[in-house]
Design an enzyme around this catalytic site. Structure first.
Site, mmCIF file in Angstrom:
data_model
loop_
_atom_site.group_PDB
_atom_site.id
_atom_site.type_symbol
_atom_site.label_atom_id
_atom_site.label_comp_id
_atom_site.label_asym_id
_atom_site.label_seq_id
_atom_site.Cartn_x
_atom_site.Cartn_y
_atom_site.Cartn_z
ATOM 1 N N GLY B 11 -1.138 -3.922 -2.951
ATOM 2 C CA GLY B 11 -0.641 -3.210 -4.136
ATOM 3 C C GLY B 11 0.866 -3.093 -4.105
ATOM 4 O O GLY B 11 1.459 -2.994 -3.033
ATOM 5 N N THR B 140 4.110 0.256 1.688
ATOM 6 C CA THR B 140 2.950 0.920 1.070
ATOM 7 C C THR B 140 3.342 2.315 0.619
ATOM 8 O O THR B 140 4.077 3.011 1.317
ATOM 9 C CB THR B 140 1.726 1.021 2.018
ATOM 10 O OG1 THR B 140 0.807 1.958 1.458
ATOM 11 C CG2 THR B 140 2.088 1.499 3.405
ATOM 12 N N ASP B 142 1.252 4.551 0.456
ATOM 13 C CA ASP B 142 0.343 5.439 1.185
ATOM 14 C C ASP B 142 0.918 5.949 2.508
ATOM 15 O O ASP B 142 0.391 6.892 3.082
ATOM 16 C CB ASP B 142 -0.979 4.715 1.475
ATOM 17 C CG ASP B 142 -1.769 4.458 0.208
ATOM 18 O OD1 ASP B 142 -1.562 5.199 -0.773
ATOM 19 O OD2 ASP B 142 -2.588 3.520 0.195
ATOM 20 N N ARG B 189 -6.576 7.149 -0.385
ATOM 21 C CA ARG B 189 -8.003 7.424 -0.186
ATOM 22 C C ARG B 189 -8.276 8.027 1.193
ATOM 23 O O ARG B 189 -9.062 8.945 1.334
ATOM 24 C CB ARG B 189 -8.779 6.122 -0.354
ATOM 25 C CG ARG B 189 -10.195 6.333 -0.808
ATOM 26 C CD ARG B 189 -10.807 5.037 -1.315
ATOM 27 N NE ARG B 189 -12.229 5.216 -1.591
ATOM 28 C CZ ARG B 189 -12.713 5.689 -2.730
ATOM 29 N NH1 ARG B 189 -11.911 6.054 -3.701
ATOM 30 N NH2 ARG B 189 -14.031 5.802 -2.898
ATOM 31 N N GLN B 298 2.196 5.995 -9.928
ATOM 32 C CA GLN B 298 2.683 6.336 -8.589
ATOM 33 C C GLN B 298 3.306 5.148 -7.883
ATOM 34 O O GLN B 298 4.190 5.302 -7.054
ATOM 35 C CB GLN B 298 1.533 6.876 -7.724
ATOM 36 C CG GLN B 298 1.029 8.214 -8.186
ATOM 37 C CD GLN B 298 -0.328 8.559 -7.613
ATOM 38 O OE1 GLN B 298 -0.433 9.125 -6.541
ATOM 39 N NE2 GLN B 298 -1.382 8.202 -8.316
ATOM 40 N N ARG B 299 2.828 3.972 -8.202
ATOM 41 C CA ARG B 299 3.345 2.813 -7.487
ATOM 42 C C ARG B 299 4.234 1.934 -8.360
ATOM 43 O O ARG B 299 4.794 0.955 -7.876
ATOM 44 C CB ARG B 299 2.197 1.975 -6.907
ATOM 45 C CG ARG B 299 1.359 1.277 -7.948
ATOM 46 C CD ARG B 299 0.198 0.546 -7.296
ATOM 47 N NE ARG B 299 -0.384 -0.388 -8.243
ATOM 48 C CZ ARG B 299 -1.606 -0.883 -8.138
ATOM 49 N NH1 ARG B 299 -2.369 -0.524 -7.131
ATOM 50 N NH2 ARG B 299 -2.052 -1.732 -9.021
#
Lengths: 411, 411
Positions: B11, B140, B142, B189, B298-299
């Site tokens: 992503g 990332t 995340d 996640r 968000q990305r």
């Protein structure tokens, strides 16, 4: 000498506080005619609940500059509809409170329903011989107010929608080896102005968003599926912008979605039109699909303020004070665009009765290709409204906002 | 003299292209050692499909500056996992293509799975005596990569989350006379870094977001309802930030939601954890509730780029080229934070085998109050990463992005 009171009502816009700042700034400047400036907390509910704050401490504090770019409604909001019957006891009660505060100028910033409040209060005042001046300042991201070229709040929301859809379109294109459909659901249940603004995201013809559906035109699920299928034959990633209010002439798409019930826990899973179409595409076209609801960010994100919009919101407030001082009442400030080439706006007022309870929708001639696209005329209309950047005050890397202190006026 | 090739995978982040620009810029500067710079379209898929582009035309074009702040993956992306068995015929095929292009330096920008690709390719190269240098650049939103203090992409996403939640919190407070709950669903996640970042939205203690739930701590629906009910006794509007990956130890909340089936059209209505909790609150607490999924913004939103993040992403690319020229291979560039007061970063490389297939989660000691809040230690960790603004190139009021021209290298 009389006082001025301000209320905000309905959903916020990114510039509703700029309009309030315009009113306050001009009221402070007109100190020969206006003694004090009050704010009602949560619109007219604040009058009934004695929640009135003194805005005079804002004078010379620099705080107004911060409030101008703070999202939300600084004074709080309400969704209160006054009774049709002007004989209702709520009217003398409201005016008794306003008289106690020696209010001579009443300002209400809002959309359709708020203009209904302005209409009723001004009619009641005229009927009872109260000399108070009651003035409406337009505000809505939906741009659905009559009597004005556009509404303050729309430009910044349109800019947010266009920028975000442009970013989403780039994001949607990264896995070009897999076919995918991205649905973006945009606010505006009955009026497609904001949905139509997504066309600005298109950098060149044929680019995403490839389909745009406003709610003014009845939506056919079968025609939609056919179009998407045809496009997917030539390009792998399609971005589609839809209004939350899409309907087929009888039923809203979101109502179809809401018919869904869980059989496991008995919770009703509510979902919007975007989610409904995402599922429809997965089921019928067997391609990857996702839906994105732009949600409240459309009305509260300060990152994509249009300087044009911010200035017009502020100026609407300023103009309203001048009009009220000239004796106008029962009017709404409106923006009139010059027919000459180049963008220029003149302020005026219109009879609030011609505005309230009317919904100005997107002209049908601007909706093209069987309701799946938007014409260049709309682009010419909307483009000037998103121009100019606003530098946000930051603190520790994040936008700095102003929070209202609860400084109640003693009873 | 050898060539350099770059791929992007997984992503996107708002700064994944800045890392690419760092590699390209340094490669151009090292023209005594690096002849040409290529890009693979859609990661290693591009090598297999002969979709390689020549990036040399970017030299001196000014386009790199534009690409740096363009969201998405400029070169396209893929989610391709290479076989575990290094005897698989895909490996000689890949290296045959790389050899044809005279590639001496292979760069892959990505997260866990991409580092797995770097690991496998570098091990295969060593095994077969191929002198190619294979290097990973971390990316990332995340922030779940091991071996590095944080990952490029996380800072800007954290800044987006914090700013947006701050705006949503203001928006949620305008109808203070009606109790309401707003759930904000945040990406990540298995790792709660991004969800935890929403704590920066809190302007002062006791402010919204009042509850924050990361996925590292098992979630109890009953304890949650109790907390929300207790808070609603003292404040009218509660904003709650949750990770998309909330689970009760056995089952993801979104799986509970997915168990819901429609009985009208037979479409399965998928919904996330936020929607599930919205419905739970409506049903059990009988208050107004809504949920907002921050989704791909968000990305991909370039409006809240952190200058710190953007610069670190760029520098990671630069550092990677220098390390590869020194002969390093099978390594990932990593960021090491100085333990001294004040924020300072040193670049290094780590063995990619210690990174791939490991997920770095939020330390449990930073999750406090029965999993409903985040500690000040996390704030100290994340705050430096969101600092500094980036001025975006604009055109006609909207962010101007760079679109890749498909300039294939002739076979």
């Amino acid at each position: 000498m009389k006082n001025l009171i301000i209320g905000q009502s309905g959903g916020p816009t990114p510039v509703i506080n700029a309009s309030m700042c315009g009113i306050i700034t001009e009221a402070f400047d007109q100190s020969r005619y206006i003694q004090k400036v009050y704010g009602m907390v949560n619109g007219i509910e604040g009058i009934l609940n004695h929640q009135i704050i003194d805005l005079d401490p804002l004078k010379g504090s620099g705080e107004l500059e911060l409030i101008k770019t703070t999202p939300g409604s600084y004074l709080g909001s309400c969704r209160c509809k006054l009774p049709e019957d002007l004989e209702d006891p709520i009217y003398p009660k409201l005016f008794e409170e306003l008289d106690k505060l020696a209010v001579g100028y009443f300002f209400y910033i809002g959309g359709n329903d708020s203009m209904d409040t302005v209409s009723k209060l001004s009619r009641y005042a005229l009927k009872t011989g109260n000399p108070i001046k009651i003035m409406g300042i337009p505000k809505t991201i939906d741009n659905d107010l009559a009597g004005t070229d556009h509404t303050p709040g729309f430009g910044s929301a349109a800019k947010y929608v266009a920028s975000t859809v442009r970013s989403i379109s780039i994001d949607a294109s990264v896995y070009s080896s897999t076919k995918s459909v991205t649905i973006v659901e945009i606010m505006g249940r009955h009026a497609g102005w904001l949905t139509a603004s997504s066309i600005l995201a298109r950098q060149s013809k044929g680019d995403n968003p490839m389909l745009i559906y406003a709610p003014e035109s009845p939506f056919s699920q079968e025609a939609f599926l056919e179009k998407v299928e045809r496009i997917l034959k030539t390009v792998p990633n399609v971005v589609i912008c839809i209004s939350e209010g899409l309907h087929d002439g009888n039923t809203f798409l979101c109502e179809y979605a809401e018919m869904a019930k869980t059989d496991t826990f008995g919770h009703k899973m509510l979902a919007g039109a975007g989610k409904y179409l995402e599922n429809l595409i997965k089921k019928r076209l067997h391609v990857k699909a996702r839906s994105i609801e732009l949600n409240v960010c459309q009305r509260c994100t300060p990152f994509s303020l249009s300087a044009t919009d911010l200035n017009e919101a502020f100026s609407s407030g300023v103009y309203g004070v001048l009009a009220a001082l000239k004796g106008e009442t029962g009017r709404m400030v409106a923006l009139s665009r010059s027919p000459q080439p180049g963008y220029s706006i003149r302020y005026k007022t219109v009879d609030v009765d011609t505005v309230c309870n009317v919904e100005k929708t997107l002209p049908l001639q601007w909706i093209i290709k069987d309701g799946s696209d938007i014409s260049d005329d709309f682009i010419a209309y909307v483009k000037p409204l998103i121009q100019g950047s606003v530098e946000l005050p930051l603190e520790d890397g994040l936008p700095k906002f102003s929070y209202r202190q609860t400084l109640a006026v003693p009873d």
